[in-house]
Write a protein that holds these residues in place. Structure first.
Motif, PDB file in Angstrom:
ATOM      1  N   ASP A   1      37.014  35.764  42.164  1.00  0.00           N
ATOM      2  CA  ASP A   1      37.667  36.075  40.893  1.00  0.00           C
ATOM      3  C   ASP A   1      37.544  34.901  39.936  1.00  0.00           C
TER       4      ASP A   1
ATOM      5  N   CYS B   1      39.749  38.200  32.646  1.00  0.00           N
ATOM      6  CA  CYS B   1      39.678  37.790  34.041  1.00  0.00           C
ATOM      7  C   CYS B   1      39.044  38.954  34.792  1.00  0.00           C
TER       8      CYS B   1
ATOM      9  N   LEU C   1      37.584  40.595  38.809  1.00  0.00           N
ATOM     10  CA  LEU C   1      37.243  40.565  40.222  1.00  0.00           C
ATOM     11  C   LEU C   1      35.728  40.583  40.296  1.00  0.00           C
ATOM     12  N   THR C   2      35.143  39.539  40.846  1.00  0.00           N
ATOM     13  CA  THR C   2      33.692  39.472  40.965  1.00  0.00           C
ATOM     14  C   THR C   2      33.282  39.931  42.354  1.00  0.00           C
TER      15      THR C   2
ATOM     16  N   GLN D   1      35.261  45.916  36.097  1.00  0.00           N
ATOM     17  CA  GLN D   1      36.100  45.033  36.905  1.00  0.00           C
ATOM     18  C   GLN D   1      36.722  43.910  36.079  1.00  0.00           C
ATOM     19  N   CYS D   2      36.523  43.961  34.768  1.00  0.00           N
ATOM     20  CA  CYS D   2      37.111  42.972  33.857  1.00  0.00           C
ATOM     21  C   CYS D   2      38.419  43.494  33.283  1.00  0.00           C
TER      22      CYS D   2
ATOM     23  N   PRO E   1      43.109  38.256  39.852  1.00  0.00           N
ATOM     24  CA  PRO E   1      42.377  39.455  40.272  1.00  0.00           C
ATOM     25  C   PRO E   1      42.326  39.717  41.771  1.00  0.00           C
ATOM     26  N   GLU E   2      41.841  38.769  42.571  1.00  0.00           N
ATOM     27  CA  GLU E   2      41.657  39.048  43.998  1.00  0.00           C
ATOM     28  C   GLU E   2      42.975  39.394  44.664  1.00  0.00           C
TER      29      GLU E   2
ATOM     30  N   LYS F   1      36.625  49.935  42.191  1.00  0.00           N
ATOM     31  CA  LYS F   1      37.348  48.755  41.734  1.00  0.00           C
ATOM     32  C   LYS F   1      37.810  48.928  40.292  1.00  0.00           C
TER      33      LYS F   1
END
Length: 337
Positions: A64, A86, A88-89, A104-105, A121-122, A272
């Motif tokens: 993240d 922010c 989650l990558t 996911q942004c 995020p995570e 996600k």
């Protein structure tokens, strides 16, 4: 750009900063200029060689990040260059720039710095996916969070209290960590190095837990099943104490118990993205009004990534450990004059 490379499986010393190419966003993706990225337990497991990235995902760790959008791929709407987000990558956040599926942004919550946003995020995605969706935590049910002072644990305690008015039990190793769980809303917190299951029974009686969130597994599995109410759900997010367990199947059938678990990283962006939408709709208002908080344990510059990992190796953290890739900008609060 700078990237963190895992040179071989091992301790924090195997992390090295090297130069790498800037990635190019594809269709449905954005390129994020990373200002801050948090350090998570899966990063530690990946460094040790125990959690390889899914096929096609970069070997650069980091799940993240927070920063500003530097480029937008085809088919992306609602996001523009310069937006503060922010995300989650899928991996790759330990770098100056990372490509992320646009869905996911999420916008940086109002009043939050990039460092604070990177801590979200995570932990929030994991808590939502496992407690709200898989665990199906209902109104006024009882939740047990093993490791309540972790990032996921603290997020889960607050979600359960604020969104479900749940009774929440948690475990943690030190008095300081137990106090932190209580401050976040946990009704009772127990030392997991002692007879925590017996303490829960003495506090609330037999079969009192509707949902349990656990990252340990191993010998803890049957102990937790014994605490479950009829139709209880035990959700695993890891198995640090062992990948197998012996359970009483007859009791599981008799009380209609559910064992489930998840890893979020391999799930497709569409899945996600639905979590991201739910978080922005239901959790962001809690964050922006101060009813829900994030806790930062420490911030390290990217050049001290080894020291940051050493904190998690020692299990010293109370809250999130964050990497700052631009010390000045990372502490900015977007939108504040």
């Amino acid at each position: 750009m700078r990237i963190v490379e895992i040179t071989r499986p091992g301790g924090p010393e195997v992390l090295q900063i090297v130069e790498g190419p800037v990635p190019v966003p594809g269709r449905g993706e954005v390129l994020l200029q990373v200002l801050a990225a948090s350090v998570n337990r899966p990063d530690i497991q990946q460094r040790r060689g125990l959690y390889p990235p899914p096929p096609g995902v970069t070997n650069i760790p980091g799940l993240d990040a927070a920063g500003r959008i530097a480029a937008v791929g085809e088919g992306v709407s609602g996001l523009a260059i310069g937006d503060a987000v922010c995300a989650l990558t899928n991996g790759g956040a330990y770098a100056d720039q990372v490509v992320v599926p646009a869905v996911q942004c999420m916008p940086v919550p109002a009043g939050f710095s990039f460092i604070e946003a990177a801590s979200l995020p995570e932990a929030l995605f994991t808590a939502w996916n496992n407690i709200i969706w898989l665990g199906r935590l209902g109104e006024a049910e009882t939740l047990l969070v093993q490791g309540g002072s972790s990032g996921v644990g603290m997020a889960g305690i607050q979600m359960a209290k604020l969104l479900r008015r749940a009774r929440v039990f948690a475990t943690a190793s030190t008095a300081e960590k137990r106090d932190a769980c209580t401050q976040l809303g946990a009704d009772a917190v127990f030392d997991y190095r002692e007879d925590w299951a017996g303490a829960i029974r003495r506090h609330a009686g037999e079969h009192c837990v509707d949902v349990a969130l656990d990252a340990q597994a191993g010998p803890n599995v049957q102990v937790q099943l014994d605490l479950m109410a009829p139709d209880g759900r035990l959700v695993f997010i890891a198995s640090h104490q062992g990948p197998t367990a012996e359970v009483n199947i007859r009791d599981l059938v008799r009380r209609r118990l559910t064992l489930t678990g998840s890893t979020l990283r391999p799930r497709p962006p569409a899945y996600k993205g639905k979590i991201a939408q739910a978080l922005v709709a239901q959790v962001w208002p809690l964050l922006e009004t101060g009813r829900m908080t994030t806790r930062i344990h420490s911030v390290f510059p990217l050049t001290q990534v080894q020291q940051a990992h050493a904190v998690l190796d020692a299990n010293e953290q109370l809250g999130k450990v964050v990497l700052s890739l631009d010390e000045e900008q990372a502490r900015d609060v977007p939108g504040r004059a």
